[in-house]
Design a protein around this motif. Structure first.
Motif, mmCIF file in Angstrom:
data_model
loop_
_atom_site.group_PDB
_atom_site.id
_atom_site.type_symbol
_atom_site.label_atom_id
_atom_site.label_comp_id
_atom_site.label_asym_id
_atom_site.label_seq_id
_atom_site.Cartn_x
_atom_site.Cartn_y
_atom_site.Cartn_z
ATOM 1 N N UNK A 1 0.843 -1.193 0.000
ATOM 2 C CA UNK A 1 0.000 0.000 0.000
ATOM 3 C C UNK A 1 0.874 1.237 0.000
ATOM 4 N N UNK A 2 0.570 2.175 -0.868
ATOM 5 C CA UNK A 2 1.299 3.440 -0.866
ATOM 6 C C UNK A 2 1.042 4.179 0.440
ATOM 7 N N UNK A 3 1.986 5.013 0.844
ATOM 8 C CA UNK A 3 1.866 5.749 2.104
ATOM 9 C C UNK A 3 0.705 6.731 2.041
ATOM 10 N N UNK A 4 -0.012 6.854 3.145
ATOM 11 C CA UNK A 4 -1.071 7.853 3.209
ATOM 12 C C UNK A 4 -0.442 9.238 3.182
ATOM 13 N N UNK A 5 -1.019 10.102 2.379
ATOM 14 C CA UNK A 5 -0.405 11.405 2.147
ATOM 15 C C UNK A 5 -0.396 12.252 3.419
ATOM 16 N N UNK A 6 -1.434 12.132 4.265
ATOM 17 C CA UNK A 6 -1.462 12.913 5.506
ATOM 18 C C UNK A 6 -0.322 12.513 6.428
ATOM 19 N N UNK A 7 -0.085 11.209 6.547
ATOM 20 C CA UNK A 7 0.969 10.726 7.436
ATOM 21 C C UNK A 7 2.349 11.035 6.865
ATOM 22 N N UNK A 8 2.479 10.937 5.551
ATOM 23 C CA UNK A 8 3.779 11.138 4.909
ATOM 24 C C UNK A 8 4.250 12.587 5.027
ATOM 25 N N UNK A 9 3.317 13.538 4.924
ATOM 26 C CA UNK A 9 3.705 14.954 4.896
ATOM 27 C C UNK A 9 3.113 15.761 6.052
ATOM 28 N N UNK B 1 -3.824 8.287 -0.600
ATOM 29 C CA UNK B 1 -2.418 7.877 -0.608
ATOM 30 C C UNK B 1 -1.609 8.787 -1.528
ATOM 31 N N UNK B 2 -0.289 8.713 -1.371
ATOM 32 C CA UNK B 2 0.600 9.486 -2.235
ATOM 33 C C UNK B 2 0.323 9.150 -3.695
ATOM 34 N N UNK B 3 0.456 10.155 -4.525
ATOM 35 C CA UNK B 3 0.170 9.970 -5.946
ATOM 36 C C UNK B 3 1.009 8.847 -6.538
ATOM 37 N N UNK B 4 0.333 7.983 -7.282
ATOM 38 C CA UNK B 4 0.988 6.916 -8.013
ATOM 39 C C UNK B 4 0.104 6.603 -9.218
ATOM 40 N N UNK B 5 0.635 6.773 -10.423
ATOM 41 C CA UNK B 5 -0.155 6.605 -11.632
ATOM 42 C C UNK B 5 -0.724 5.203 -11.784
ATOM 43 N N UNK B 6 -0.171 4.220 -11.087
ATOM 44 C CA UNK B 6 -0.661 2.841 -11.209
ATOM 45 C C UNK B 6 -2.110 2.718 -10.730
ATOM 46 N N UNK B 7 -2.537 3.604 -9.842
ATOM 47 C CA UNK B 7 -3.922 3.549 -9.367
ATOM 48 C C UNK B 7 -4.913 3.924 -10.464
ATOM 49 N N UNK B 8 -4.444 4.576 -11.543
ATOM 50 C CA UNK B 8 -5.352 5.027 -12.582
ATOM 51 C C UNK B 8 -5.526 4.025 -13.709
#
Length: 426
Positions: A86-94, A298-305
């Motif tokens: 799982x990609x990092x949650x953006x709130x926790x990461x930044x 989560x942090x942006x990752x084009x694979x989700x699209x």
């Protein structure tokens, strides 16, 4: 002693000031303009994923780029070795969920920065697998496959055209579930639905789309002033048809102040989707399926699209500020509502003022299953049925046959009138 500067046409004060100099004394300007000039420049929050800037998202276990979202979860899965993560949650990461009550000024995440007018939609990436150059058109796609070595490249670098946000909230509702919800929604309204709509309705045409939003945290103070009324007496005067009801009320002058914070307020950042012209479209159905659980983005990752479509953001922070302030004022009124309940005849707010001490802006893709139908005929409206890609909340607009509505209304009216006459006659 220096001599005074010359005056008149062609004198130094008539030419542009040197860089870094301001030709007008800010103290002489109106307060609002002075405050804007004195305000610090927006602070930048770098949310870019440096490990993805080459366009390749590698499986952390085997290095493959054959990566997809695992349906119904926030996880990514490698199609080669089946590893899941799982990609990092953006709130926790930044740290984006922290310190809202301490916000000052404007903070803008890198994916929410202003769009460059000359930013190209075509992006060229060098495939690290074989060295070939692969072009991705961000107007229509965010991923592409190398035509030589089959590596999958994604647009993960944040470019100034609104195509790459800071975060993405992955789909949880699967397409079959969304189709079933839309079918159920339409089924409950088939009695009055337009015949052509029922004949042409194909839920299989439902598309999963990521829509662009700005998610805003704000630290705010607000003042409202007006008048409240408490009824003291009610009486009637006149007779028969000339009888009128009158009220006596005590009128009170009211003032309220409230300090509050807003966490993850969502604003549409597409001009087209933000156009709520009810004469032409039913875009507002998107707002009726709110809220989204943006805390799980989560942090942006084009694979989700992969497998979904998306729209680019075309509104900047400066364009959305007026809408933000309108919504903050609505929140302020709601905040003071409990303190004015005793004014039974109502409250009329005549003055409102809001101070936005600080804001934090994050660009985010939110998931929506969407079905659209263009109503035929001159001036036909574009109808939408939308499903929240996380919660399954469903709302939409179904074109109706007016004569059926009128007939139903007349039938109900006649029935009610008959009952009234029967009761009177008893």
């Amino acid at each position: 002693m220096t001599s005074p500067l010359p005056k008149g046409p062609g004198s130094p004060q008539d030419v542009p000031p040197a860089p870094g100099q301001f030709p007008i004394d800010p103290a002489t300007l109106p307060g609002a303009i002075r405050d804007e000039l004195a305000a610090p420049d927006p602070a930048a929050i770098d949310t870019a994923s440096k490990e993805l800037k080459d366009g390749l998202n590698h499986c952390p276990k085997c290095g493959s780029t054959e990566i997809r979202q695992r349906a119904g979860t926030d996880q990514l899965v490698c199609l080669f070795c089946r590893h899941q993560w799982t990609a990092a949650r953006v709130e926790e990461e930044f740290g984006l969920g922290e310190g809202i009550d301490q916000l000052r000024g404007t903070q803008i995440a890198s994916g929410a920065k202003s769009i460059s007018a000359d930013a190209a939609s075509l992006r060229t990436y060098k495939c690290t697998g074989c060295g070939a150059e692969v072009v991705v058109n961000t107007d229509t796609a965010m991923t592409a496959r190398c035509h030589w070595c089959r590596h999958v490249l994604g647009v993960n670098e944040q470019i100034d055209n609104g195509a790459v946000p800071d975060a993405v909230l992955p789909f949880h509702i699967k397409k079959d579930d969304a189709v079933a919800r839309i079918r159920q929604f339409v089924g409950k309204r088939q009695m009055f639905a337009l015949k052509a709509f029922k004949e042409e309705f194909t839920p299989e045409n439902v598309l999963g789309v990521y829509l662009p939003y700005m998610v805003v945290d704000a630290n705010v103070s607000a003042d409202v002033a007006g008048f409240g009324e408490i009824e003291t007496r009610r009486y009637t005067r006149g007779e028969g048809k000339d009888q009128k009801t009158y009220y006596d009320a005590d009128v009170y002058q009211l003032q309220r102040h409230v300090d509050f914070t807003v966490d993850d307020l969502t604003l549409e950042s597409s001009e087209k989707r933000g156009n709520l012209d009810t004469q032409a479209n039913t875009h507002n159905v998107i707002n009726t399926i709110l809220p989204f659980d943006t805390k799980n983005a989560v942090k942006w990752n084009a694979s989700y699209l992969v497998g979904y479509t998306s729209e680019k953001r075309d509104r900047d922070v400066e364009h959305l500020n007026p809408r933000l302030e309108d919504q903050l004022l609505s929140i302020a009124r709601a905040q003071v509502h409990s303190s004015v309940r005793r004014y039974g005849r109502g409250v009329r707010w005549e003055k409102e003022h809001i101070d936005v001490h600080g804001t934090r802006w994050v660009a985010m893709y939110l998931p929506v299953w969407l079905y659209s139908y263009q109503q035929g005929g001159k001036g036909g409206m574009l109808h939408y049925i939308a499903v929240n890609g996380r919660t399954g909340e469903t709302m939409g607009s179904v074109p109706v046959q007016q004569w059926k509505l009128i007939t139903a209304a007349l039938t109900v009216g006649t029935f009610v009138e008959a009952i009234a006459l029967w009761l009177i006659g008893r």
